[in-house]
Structure formats: structure tokens, C-alpha cells
Design a protein around this motif. Structure first.
Motif, short mmCIF file in Angstrom:
data_model
loop_
_atom_site.label_atom_id
_atom_site.label_comp_id
_atom_site.label_asym_id
_atom_site.label_seq_id
_atom_site.Cartn_x
_atom_site.Cartn_y
_atom_site.Cartn_z
N GLY A 188 -86.52 13.95 51.30
CA GLY A 188 -87.51 14.90 51.79
C GLY A 188 -87.47 15.06 53.29
O GLY A 188 -87.67 16.17 53.81
N LEU A 189 -87.22 13.98 54.01
CA LEU A 189 -87.16 14.06 55.46
C LEU A 189 -85.86 14.71 55.92
O LEU A 189 -85.84 15.46 56.90
CB LEU A 189 -87.31 12.66 56.07
N ARG A 190 -84.76 14.44 55.22
CA ARG A 190 -83.50 15.08 55.59
C ARG A 190 -83.57 16.60 55.40
O ARG A 190 -82.94 17.35 56.15
CB ARG A 190 -82.36 14.51 54.75
N ARG A 191 -84.35 17.05 54.43
CA ARG A 191 -84.49 18.48 54.22
C ARG A 191 -85.27 19.16 55.33
O ARG A 191 -85.29 20.39 55.42
CB ARG A 191 -85.18 18.74 52.88
N LEU A 192 -85.94 18.36 56.17
CA LEU A 192 -86.68 18.94 57.30
C LEU A 192 -85.77 19.25 58.49
O LEU A 192 -86.22 19.87 59.45
CB LEU A 192 -87.76 17.96 57.78
N LEU A 193 -84.51 18.82 58.45
CA LEU A 193 -83.63 18.98 59.59
C LEU A 193 -83.48 20.44 60.01
O LEU A 193 -83.68 20.76 61.21
CB LEU A 193 -82.26 18.37 59.29
#
Length: 550
Positions: free
Chosen positions: A232-237
Motif C-alpha cells: 500500500g505504501l509503495r503504491r503511493l510513490l
């Protein structure tokens, strides 16, 4: 290989801070000084002055000016204040109407820090170790207790006390920083909320005069997203990169790309600023980094560490700017909260006793000086007050006294509760620092408010100018500071010439800085007749010379 974290927390230690108590503490911190307070020099009254210029139509909304002097690229805060002046100025007055949105921004910052810490404390790496025979803290209760501690830590910071209660662009920047931290923290749990928070936060900061800090936050957030093990955090990149790009474009479009690097750098002054401005969260944040040093790349530490580092770097690059350093406080408060599960009993006791003695001594001093202002006893203290503020007349206000007495009694009850030796909650060590800050701010904004307004506002100076210059007159200015020009716009019915030397103006106001030991001789101005010198009563070196056209 997973390294065990240092948190050993029982279920008894994660009892929730009662919501009513937390809300009352936040109200005691946020509300004092909102009503009945004048805009103070310099940044506070300057921002209100730019809002007045937009409200009256004296300047373009794309280029706010006061007497022809433009702003520093902080357009969004001035738009917000001027718009609320237009909507509510007739009901509550223009100054209070401009202040109310910024009060809500401070409330929003506290709320966002709570939710950001909640999501970070829910991560597996941040959870306490399980006990061999059970009884460890429930994950949700643990996260809520840590979140409560982060709000207490933010309230207790000395640097946020005054700057957080001003009507300045830095409040919008502070809200943007907290929103960005929340967006990163909520990435694995709240999909669209986290994306919206990240995308909105950095352009909002850029439109408020903190474009470079916004880009630094984008880089820090992108690094965290790249190294995170959370999908989920990597998709925020891409959203983080897009937000940084939007921030840069916003700053370029609004002309707000300003980076002030000082010619000289005083390392000792900067260290002193870092020490007191971030007290007491910096020792707790340092303790967190030491105790959790093997987990430094986990997102519950990496997010506040990198985002807080951006604010610290910006402050250092600007020669120790306290307003830039304020943007690091939300992240430092989050870091400080994660020190609570590992805090030793001796450290907690030291924080408690320091808070009791320090804030009680400050409160006693405020009460003694308040009594001296009204009763002239002790006589020496009263004489010193009226010497520093000549012309000030103390006015008794019963509602202010009642609020001050009530706040003092609550503080005494809080001290008794904390020293009862029967409290086990992990947030207990931050109750007295937060309560002490709220108490002293409440006392200052009730008992001392007339004196502080007299000493820290430009109204007394402007009133002396208005005694000589008729209302509605057009005035030229020469050498006046931006705050003085803004005060003339806010407190006086004068028309400030947008260009110096306007032949249509029959009055001239000139800045005058003079030593107390030098005899005053008004300088001769060709074509102008000297009328009077208006002095600021608490600082006679800061005066305005008044001339009238011959």
C-alpha cells in the motif's frame, strides 16, 4: 530476520486517555487568545494587513500588496483570511474572522498527528512483544495510547506555543506537513484518503511560501515509499512524486519560490534554538531513535524521521529559522510518542518533577505580576511593569479572572492525580508537560492579555499617528517596516499610497530609529513641515515622524 522491538507493554498500560479530558486539554490550548486579542508584531499583523488589502480591493488577489510592497509568495493563506473576512467580518469583526480559519488549522494539525500516529503504531514492527503467559497490550489499544501521547507531545512543545496561535502562512504550512505525514502513514490502510492527503499537502505548502520544504518532503516521502515492504505504501510513490511536481509548478506559477540563505551562520544560536524550541520532544525523539535503532528503516520510524529531517534541514539552511523549524514539530511529536513504551521509570519521574516545578513557578509568576498590576503590591514589581509599559492602565475583567482560577485549580488537580503513584498508562509522562503549557498559555491570554496587547501590538503607535492625521487621509511612507504598514492598514482609516512620493498625498510618515541618549532633532524635509513624533510606548526607539505638505 526480524529483530524484536524494545516495547514491552501490558494491557494495563494502554488504557485510553478519556476523550473528554483530551478534548478539554486541546480546547484549553487552542482557544485562549482567539477572542479579544490584537494582531501582534511582526508576522501576525503583517499577514492580517495583506488580507485587509485584498478585502478592501486595494491590491490584486494575484499580487497582494501593502503600500506597494508585495508579499513573499504566500497567496493561499491571504486568500483564506480575506475570504473569511468577507463572509464573517460583519458578524465577528474582520480580525477575528481572519483568525478563525487558522484556529481550525491548528485543530486539524492535532487531529492529523493523532491519526498518523495511530496508523504507524498499528504496523507489525511497532507492536509490543507478546508475553509468555499472555497479558500483553491489545494492538488497537496500544496504537490509541501511542496516538494520545503524540498529541500531548505536540501540545507540550514550546516552539508551537506562540507561532501556532498566530494568523500567519506558517499555519497552512504546518497543516500541510501534518497532512503529508498522515497520507504516508495511512497508505497501507486508507487508499483514497492517503492519496488525497499526499496530493493536496505539498501544493498547499508551496502556495503558502514553503515550496522548497515541500519538494524536500516529496523526496523524503518517495524514498520511504521505495524502501517500504508495504504494498500500500509503495503504491503511493507516483502520487508522492506527482505532489512534489505540483508543488514546484505551483511555486513557479505564484512566484513563491523563495529560499533565504543567510550570509552568516551562528552555530551557537542555532543549537540554542533547536534545544528550547523543540523541548521536550527532542530528548524523547532521541531516546526513540536509540531504543528503536535496529528498526530505523521501518515505516513507523522512517516516515517521521525523514519528514522531520526536512524541516530541520530547512531551518538550518535558513540560519536557524524558527518558522521553518516549526514544520518539523509534528514529526518530532510522532517520534517522541514511540519513546513512551520504552521510557524508564526514572526518566518519567524526572519529566514529571521538572514539569511540576517549572510550570508551577511560571504560573505563580504570572499570578504575582497580575496582582501587582491591579493592587500595586508588591510595589517593586508593579513599578517595573509600568516602567516597561508606560501609559498602560490595567483593567479588571471578571470573566478572565474566573477562567484563570478555574485553569489553576485544574492544574493542581492534575498534579495531584499524576503524583498519586497509581497511574500506569504509557502516556502519563506527557500529561504534565502538556497541561503545564496549556495552563500558562491560558493564564497569559486571560490575566496578561491587555498588557501583552499593549506591549506586542502596534495599536498604541497607530493611535498616536491617528491623533495627528485625519481619518481617510492619503499618506506617503518612507522606510516603514512591513509590520508598521500593515498595522496602519488594520488599525487606522488611512489611505496608504501605493507608490512613494505620491503628489496627491498631503501627509508623510517616516520611520525613525533613535538612541535614547541622543537629543531628538526632526530632520528637515523639503516641501514638508514636521508635525509630531509618534512613539511606540514599549519601545521608543521604534517611532514614526509625521510630516504635512507645505
Amino acid at each position: 530476520m526480524n529483530t524484536p522491538n524494545p516495547a514491552l507493554v501490558s494491557q494495563r498500560a494502554v488504557q485510553r486517555l478519556p476523550r473528554l479530558a483530551l478534548w478539554l486539554l486541546c480546547a484549553a490550548y487552542v482557544l485562549p487568545g482567539v477572542f479579544g486579542r490584537e494582531p501582534w508584531k511582526n508576522a501576525d499583523v503583517t499577514a492580517v494587513g495583506y488580507m485587509f488589502s485584498l478585502l478592501r480591493g486595494d491590491a490584486s488577489w494575484l499580487d497582494p500588496t501593502i503600500a506597494g510592497i508585495g508579499s513573499d509568495g504566500s497567496l493561499l493563506p491571504y486568500w483564506i483570511g480575506a475570504a473569511n473576512m468577507h463572509l464573517m467580518g460583519g458578524l465577528v469583526g474582520p480580525v477575528l474572522a481572519a483568525r478563525l480559519p487558522f484556529v481550525l488549522m491548528l485543530v486539524g494539525t492535532l487531529a492529523l498527528v493523532w491519526y498518523a500516529t495511530l496508523h504507524l503504531a498499528r504496523t507489525e514492527a511497532a507492536q509490543p512483544l507478546p508475553f509468555a503467559f499472555g497479558g500483553e497490550a491489545d494492538p488497537v489499544d496500544y496504537a490509541r495510547a501511542i496516538a494520545d501521547g503524540s498529541v500531548l507531545a505536540l501540545i507540550s512543545t514550546l516552539g508551537l506555543l506562540q507561532l501556532g496561535h498566530e494568523t500567519t502562512p506558517e499555519l497552512v504550512q504546518l497543516l500541510g506537513t501534518a497532512l503529508f505525514i498522515y497520507g504516508l502513514a495511512a497508505g497501507p490502510y486508507r487508499c483514497w484518503q492517503s492519496r488525497l492527503g499526499v496530493v493536496v499537502a505539498l501544493p498547499m505548502m508551496a502556495a503558502s511560501g514553503a515550496a522548497t520544504t515541500a519538494v524536500m518532503l516529496a523526496l523524503a516521502g518517495s524514498w520511504v515509499c521505495l524502501r517500504s515492504s508495504s504494498e500500500g505504501l509503495r503504491r503511493l510513490l507516483p502520487w508522492t512524486l506527482a505532489s512534489g511536481l505540483l508543488a514546484a509548478l505551483t511555486a513557479w506559477a505564484l512566484g513563491g519560490w523563495i529560499w533565504r540563505i543567510p550570509a552568516q551562520f551562528d552555530a551557537l544560536s542555532v543549537l540554542r534554538l533547536l534545544a528550547w524550541f523543540t523541548w521536550p520532544v527532542w530528548p524523547l525523539a532521541a531516546w526513540t531513535l536509540w531504543q528503536w535503532r535496529r528498526h530505523i528503516l521501518r515505516r513507523h520510524l522512517a516516515i517521521p524521521l525523514t519528514t522531520g529531517g526536512a524541516g530541520v534541514i530547512a531551518s538550518l539552511a535558513m540560519g536557524g529559522s524558527d518558522r521553518a523549524l516549526m514544520l518539523a514539530l509534528p514529526a518530532l511529536a510522532v517520534l517522541a510518542a514511540f519513546a513512551l513504551p520504552t521510557l524508564r521509570r526514572s526518566m518519567g519521574a524526572a519529566i514529571d518533577w521538572f514539569s511540576v516545578f517549572f510550570f508551577s513557578a511560571c504560573a505563580i509568576s504570572i499570578w504575582v505580576i497580575y496582582a501587582a498590576m491591579h493592587t500595586r503590591v508588591p510595589a517593586k514589581i508593579a513599578a517595573n511593569v509600568y516602567k516597561l509599559a508606560p501609559g498602560f492602565e490595567a483593567v479588571f475583567q471578571l470573566p478572565a479572572l474566573v477562567l484563570a482560577v478555574l485553569g489553576t485549580l485544574i492544574w493542581l488537580a492534575l498534579v495531584r492525580w499524576r503524583t498519586g503513584r497509581n497511574q500506569h498508562a504509557i502516556w502519563k509522562s506527557l500529561v504534565l508537560p502538556a497541561g503545564g503549557v496549556a495552563l500558562n498559555w491560558l493564564l497569559l491570554m486571560t490575566l496578561w492579555l491587555p498588557l501583552l496587547d499593549y506591549a506586542r501590538s502596534y495599536r498604541p503607535l497607530v493611535q498616536r499617528v491617528a491623533q495627528q492625521v485625519p481619518a481617510g487621509a492619503c499618506v506617503n511612507t518612507d522606510g516603514l517596516a512591513r509590520g508598521q504598514l500593515a498595522a496602519l492598514s488594520v488599525h487606522a482609516d488611512l489611505k496608504l499610497a501605493p507608490q512613494p512620493g505620491d503628489p496627491a498625498c498631503d501627509w508623510l510618515l517616516v520611520a525613525w530609529h533613535e538612541s535614547r541618549h541622543r537629543r531628538f532633532v526632526p530632520p528637515v524635509r523639503a516641501g514638508w513641515r514636521w508635525v509630531a513624533k509618534a512613539e511606540r510606548p514599549t519601545d521608543r526607539k521604534e517611532s514614526i515622524l509625521i510630516y504635512r505638505r507645505r
